[in-house]
Design an enzyme around this catalytic site. Structure first.
Site, PDB file in Angstrom:
ATOM      1  CG  HIS A 402      21.857  -0.061 -32.281  1.00  0.00           C
ATOM      2  ND1 HIS A 402      22.989  -0.561 -31.647  1.00  0.00           N
ATOM      3  CD2 HIS A 402      21.018   0.333 -31.295  1.00  0.00           C
ATOM      4  CE1 HIS A 402      22.830  -0.471 -30.345  1.00  0.00           C
ATOM      5  NE2 HIS A 402      21.646   0.065 -30.098  1.00  0.00           N
ATOM      6  N   PRO A 403      19.084   0.007 -36.441  1.00  0.00           N
ATOM      7  CG  PRO A 403      16.830   0.047 -37.050  1.00  0.00           C
ATOM      8  CD  PRO A 403      17.729  -0.070 -35.860  1.00  0.00           C
TER       9      PRO A 403
END
Length: 459
Positions: A402-403
């Site tokens: 989930h960057p």
């Protein structure tokens, strides 16, 4: 098929398969970082879990035009396109939910409802047993338009500028020129990479790699956020897990036939099946940890399942404080960026992971879930103290993919997502989020893009 996401981790034809720099807080380990290299980007290889996040996430960005109420209609519009669906029920998932509820975690039918807090089943970006990536939901329909041309196997190498005005994009020794504007949608790693390669980024970094500075933008590639994630593994006392299914040719055949004929069964499950969004301290006003539950276990994500009946219970922090970076290694566009997550950099981040894992263990040891437990496989009874749990996190923890935040609103782009200090250039992807939302981010990325489409139309 949805469960096929596990086969996409190692496929470099559809996955960039990056690795981070050695993470000091994780015993110097490099963290494997899959990213979509295919139409639809990471929505075509992700785990399909659909979570909006919490109202406080978006309101907390401090930008009214990007607050939750401003984004709500775009979430709703995206959900109709993505055909977000419920997951099938499973006996062991029901037991997990019942145990969590018995500990005071409220049951919920929808984590995307009025409150995210609670325990229940995930929803997924799937329809009739098949993945609904953004390529399927949006691009297939748009492909019919005469003004759209899609180039595949095309590595973008540079944004072309005249002064500070973006006029085109170079790819495969060609240049596509823009009549109005250039829109960059490379994601949290590749958007800052292309900006830096094109001369928009920290001056010292660009000059070190011999890149002419178009605009000195110190925050490009900074402020990377991601959800840290640690799994625990359990031996199941009943032969009802996917591990058991895969150890039987007959059960494999039945599963395959059920999927082929009815698009039902284990092959339609996402990267999480059941879940609990919990507060690790009673004084908190909202959940700060996400507990994933799924009815199989494997030593390596995307790898072979354990040769025994098993399930996985994992924890991810929601409101992250730690910040990292993503910077180019050289002026070569084919070189992957240097990714530094900087996990567990704050006391709160460390505490939430430890407390979340203790809650996960408590759920699994509470009836009726306890009746399905033969033993805690990993970490096992040797891990009891907070220091031991933290050491386990450092040894086993990794990304949950989930960057965000490497080109964030306010620091790199303005409220209309225009790159500050340039003209005719926008970034539209997870990198513009000022902070990572609470939960799996695909839902927020698509809603953001829906809103951005309206911004573009107003030009």
């Amino acid at each position: 098929m949805p469960l096929g996401y596990g086969k996409l981790f190692a496929r470099t034809d559809v996955n960039w398969a990056y690795e981070s720099e050695p993470e000091a807080a994780l015993n110097g380990r490099r963290i494997f970082t899959p990213r979509g290299k295919v139409l639809g980007g990471s929505s075509s290889i992700n785990g399909l879990v659909y979570i909006r996040g919490q109202r406080e996430d978006f309101d907390g960005w401090g930008i009214p035009s990007w607050g939750f109420d401003a984004l709500r209609p775009y979430f709703e519009k995206a959900e109709a396109k993505l055909k977000v669906s419920d997951l099938e029920r499973h006996e062991i998932c029901d037991a997990f939910i019942a145990s969590a509820a018995s500990l005071g975690i409220p049951r919920t039918d929808d984590f995307n409802g009025a409150s995210q807090e609670g325990t229940g089943y995930y929803r997924a970006t799937a329809h009739r047993g098949r993945r609904r990536s953004t390529a399927v939901a949006y691009l297939r329909e748009a492909e019919k338009r005469p003004n759209l041309r899609v180039e595949v196997n095309a590595l973008a190498t540079r944004i072309v500028f005249e002064g500070t005005k973006a006029v085109g994009v170079q790819f495969n020794n060609q240049t596509a020129f823009a009549n109005r504007e250039v829109i960059l949608c490379g994601g949290a790693f590749n958007s800052p990479q292309l900006l830096q390669l094109s001369g928009v980024g920290p001056r010292a970094l660009l000059e070190r790699h011999g890149i002419a500075v178009v605009h000195d933008a110190p925050q490009v590639g900074e402020n990377l956020q991601d959800h840290f994630y640690t799994r625990t593994f359990w031996r199941c006392s009943r032969p009802i897990t996917l591990n058991d299914d895969m150890m039987s040719w007959w059960r494999q055949a039945r599963i395959g036939l059920n999927y082929l004929l009815f698009k039902k069964g284990p092959l339609t499950v996402s990267a999480g099946h059941a879940a609990a969004f919990v507060r690790t301290r009673p004084d908190l006003k909202r959940p700060d940890a996400q507990i994933y539950f799924i009815n199989f276990s494997s030593a390596k994500r995307g790898g072979f399942l354990h040769p025994h009946s098993g399930f996985t219970c994992a924890v991810s922090q929601l409101q992250v404080e730690s910040r990292g970076s993503s910077h180019i290694r050289s002026s070569d566009p084919a070189q992957p960026p240097a990714i530094r997550y900087n996990y567990l950099a704050t006391e709160n981040d460390r505490r939430v992971m430890v407390e979340g894992l203790k809650i996960a263990r408590k759920i699994c040891n509470t009836p009726p879930m306890r009746d399905y437990v033969e033993a805690e496989f990993l970490p096992g009874g040797k891990v009891q103290s907070d220091d031991e749990w933290l050491a386990y996190c450092r040894e086993m923890g990794e990304t949950v993919f989930h960057p965000t935040s490497t080109c964030s609103i306010g620091a790199v782009v303005d409220e209309q997502l225009n790159v500050k200090g340039t003209h005719n250039l926008r970034v539209i992807d997870a990198s513009v989020m000022p902070a990572v939302p609470s939960g799996n981010i695909n839902a927020a990325v698509v809603a953001l893009a829906e809103k951005a489409a309206d911004l573009i139309r107003r030009v």
